[in-house]
Design a protein around this motif. Structure first.
Motif, PDB file in Angstrom:
ATOM      1  N   ARG A   1       0.232  -2.889   8.681  1.00 41.24           N
ATOM      2  CA  ARG A   1       0.190  -3.535   7.475  1.00 41.24           C
ATOM      3  C   ARG A   1      -0.827  -3.454   6.529  1.00 41.24           C
ATOM      4  N   LEU A   2      -0.672  -3.142   5.533  1.00 39.87           N
ATOM      5  CA  LEU A   2      -1.719  -2.632   4.639  1.00 39.87           C
ATOM      6  C   LEU A   2      -2.018  -3.378   3.256  1.00 39.87           C
ATOM      7  N   SER A   3      -3.118  -3.655   2.754  1.00 42.61           N
ATOM      8  CA  SER A   3      -3.218  -4.161   1.595  1.00 42.61           C
ATOM      9  C   SER A   3      -4.725  -3.838   0.909  1.00 42.61           C
ATOM     10  N   SER A   4      -4.773  -4.554  -0.472  1.00 39.20           N
ATOM     11  CA  SER A   4      -6.104  -4.284  -0.999  1.00 39.20           C
ATOM     12  C   SER A   4      -6.296  -5.877  -1.388  1.00 39.20           C
TER      13      SER A   4
ATOM     14  N   ARG B   1      -3.304   5.282   0.181  1.00 40.97           N
ATOM     15  CA  ARG B   1      -1.917   5.149   0.406  1.00 40.97           C
ATOM     16  C   ARG B   1      -1.712   6.673   0.374  1.00 40.97           C
ATOM     17  N   ALA B   2      -1.993   7.336  -0.523  1.00 40.65           N
ATOM     18  CA  ALA B   2      -1.817   9.098  -0.687  1.00 40.65           C
ATOM     19  C   ALA B   2      -2.168   9.634   0.356  1.00 40.65           C
ATOM     20  N   LEU B   3      -3.306   9.195   0.825  1.00 42.62           N
ATOM     21  CA  LEU B   3      -4.168  10.048   2.123  1.00 42.62           C
ATOM     22  C   LEU B   3      -3.473   9.759   3.501  1.00 42.62           C
TER      23      LEU B   3
ATOM     24  N   VAL C   1       0.719   8.899   8.587  1.00 47.42           N
ATOM     25  CA  VAL C   1       0.620   7.561   9.186  1.00 47.42           C
ATOM     26  C   VAL C   1       1.507   6.490   8.474  1.00 47.42           C
ATOM     27  N   THR C   2       2.636   5.951   9.201  1.00 48.13           N
ATOM     28  CA  THR C   2       3.380   4.800   8.413  1.00 48.13           C
ATOM     29  C   THR C   2       3.072   3.469   8.504  1.00 48.13           C
TER      30      THR C   2
END
Length: 419
Positions: free
Chosen positions: A165-168, A242-244, A250-251
């Motif tokens: 899980r990813l966020s900023s 995210r683009a990288l 990497v999902t």
RNA sequence: GUGGGCGUAGCUCAGCUGGUAGAGCUCCUGGUUGUGGUCCAGGCGGUCGUGGGUUCGAGCCCCAUCGCUCACCCCA
């Protein structure tokens, strides 16, 4: 229990044979993955000045408020067993003037940490983490590389059912402004919230996103989301990360409600979880901390890093096949005379000098007992030292030969290389 | 800090409606075996977590306490 007075303290444990193997296998993987990406090993002290964590981790966090092992030394200084690794690494970065080196400085560690919590599956008072920190660059590529490295490590350790899980969180300023707006929203709906969440509005409003309480969830469904309010620079940074990650294969899922427990995070935050774990489902996580080094008295320095729990990696990962240390030569004694033991001992040290792994009986066992022991160890050759000389047996081929003691090591080496 | 589950040999566990403690594995010894791996026999090892109580008698019932464990919480 015999005399159960002395036991490992609550929440601690001894690392025994099989676990020790699994742990060193994890360490080897980490060294390979991180080392080949240019990360250098760092070790910091097991305890630090209490102030480091109070300032670095944050006074409002549970870690600082109730989970630290803090004590005074004889000189009255307040010291704390390290509860996490990022603040100490940043302290070392400042202390050793690493900002003068080529940036970013990339460091990794595998160390034990201490938090005074109630132990449960995957959570201990002394626990181990492998971590990686990259200091000195705010390039989104640093974030993406860091995350991708943990992704690779988890993959190599065959950790099951992994999700990322990813966020900023935006910059510190944006985050502070957002925090106030979120608090305003919570206060406006405080009678619909759970008591738990209500009591934490001032201290840690972001936690409200994690609540299972139905009323709270309803309130949070239309709460302002930090991710929607990033300023253009932060939004661009996040988009680049995210683009990288996409480019690296990497999902992940973007989760605007992702929060982290330490105050120092800014911008990118992420967490890997495994459904193969119990309640403590996080295997590793981290993020960017662009204000931490400065907070600790250093020059303004961006940073990005993560940590993963070794005990959780072992629970959710696939344990490597247990490979016991091979024993090439076992030296047995046929008799109990002192001179036999001396001869065996000489043979043993000759064998070891020649690079062979070699053992002999140290327990006063009978010959049968010694041979059984050699068998259990999986010895490749057995040399029985007797009054008549040495009988060398090749366990696999079952060939035996009577030799003078000083010819044994040569014979073993020859037989060994013939394989 | 708050709950649930569990405490019998080094390990995994039996132990009946309360009658005074057992097995398997490990380890050691002896026999068998191609000097070991198989098989046979024997041995070491437990104040049944601890302290009270009930009872003629408690591993078993009651109370307390400690420990372990899982979960809340929090995080790696």
């Amino acid at each position: 229990m015999t005399d159960a007075k002395l036991k490992a303290p609550r929440g601690t444990f001894d690392v025994l044979a099989e676990d020790a193997c699994a742990r060193s296998a994890i360490e080897q993987r980490a060294r390979a993955v991180l080392g080949s990406a240019g990360y250098e090993r760092i070790e910091t002290p097991a305890f630090e000045s209490t102030e480091l964590f109070a300032r670095g981790v944050g006074e409002s966090t549970d870690i600082v408020r109730k989970e630290m092992f803090t004590f005074e030394d004889a000189g009255g200084r307040s010291l704390t067993l390290r509860p996490e690794g990022t603040a100490p690494v940043c302290r070392a970065y400042v202390e050793h003037g690493m900002h003068k080196r080529r940036q970013p400085v990339k460091l990794w560690y595998l160390s034990s940490f201490f938090r005074h919590e109630r132990a449960q599956a995957g959570r201990y008072r002394q626990f181990w983490q492998v971590g990686a920190e990259a200091l000195g660059s705010d390039d989104p590529a640093v974030d993406a590389e860091s995350i991708a490295l943990l992704w690779t490590l988890l993959d190599e350790l065959e950790v099951r059912e992994v999700r990322l899980r990813l966020s900023s969180l935006g910059s510190l300023g944006a985050r502070a402004a957002y925090r106030e707006r979120l608090q305003a929203h919570l206060r406006a709906h405080s009678d619909e919230l759970s008591g738990e969440v209500r009591s934490r509005i001032e201290l840690n409003p972001l936690r409200a996103f994690d609540s299972e309480h139905p009323g709270t969830r309803a309130v949070m469904a239309h709460a302002p989301r930090l991710l929607d309010e990033l300023d253009s620079e932060d939004a661009e940074h996040f988009a680049q990360v995210r683009a990288l990650l996409d480019a690296a294969g990497v999902t992940y899922e973007v989760d605007p409600t992702l929060v982290r427990g330490l105050d120092y995070y800014t911008r990118t935050v992420f967490e890997f979880t495994s459904d193969a774990l119990g309640a403590q489902s996080g295997v590793g996580g981290g993020g960017r901390y662009d204000g931490l080094v400065q907070e600790l008295g250093g020059p303004p320095t961006p940073g990005m890093g993560w940590a993963a729990g070794i005990e959780r990696l072992m629970l959710a990962g696939t344990p490597p096949p247990a490979a016991p240390e091979a024993v090439e030569l076992f030296v047995a004694l046929d008799g109990s005379e002192r001179n036999l033991q001396a001869a065996a001992f000489t043979l043993l040290s000759e064998a070891r000098s020649a690079g062979l792994s070699a053992q002999m009986d140290l327990g006063g066992r009978s010959l049968k007992g010694q041979l059984g022991h050699a068998s259990a160890l999986g010895a490749r050759f057995i040399a029985t030292v007797g009054a008549e000389g040495v009988l060398l047996r090749d366990v696999q081929s079952r060939e035996e030969s009577q030799l003078p003691a000083d010819a044994v090591v040569h014979a073993v080496l020859r037989g060994h290389h013939a394989l």
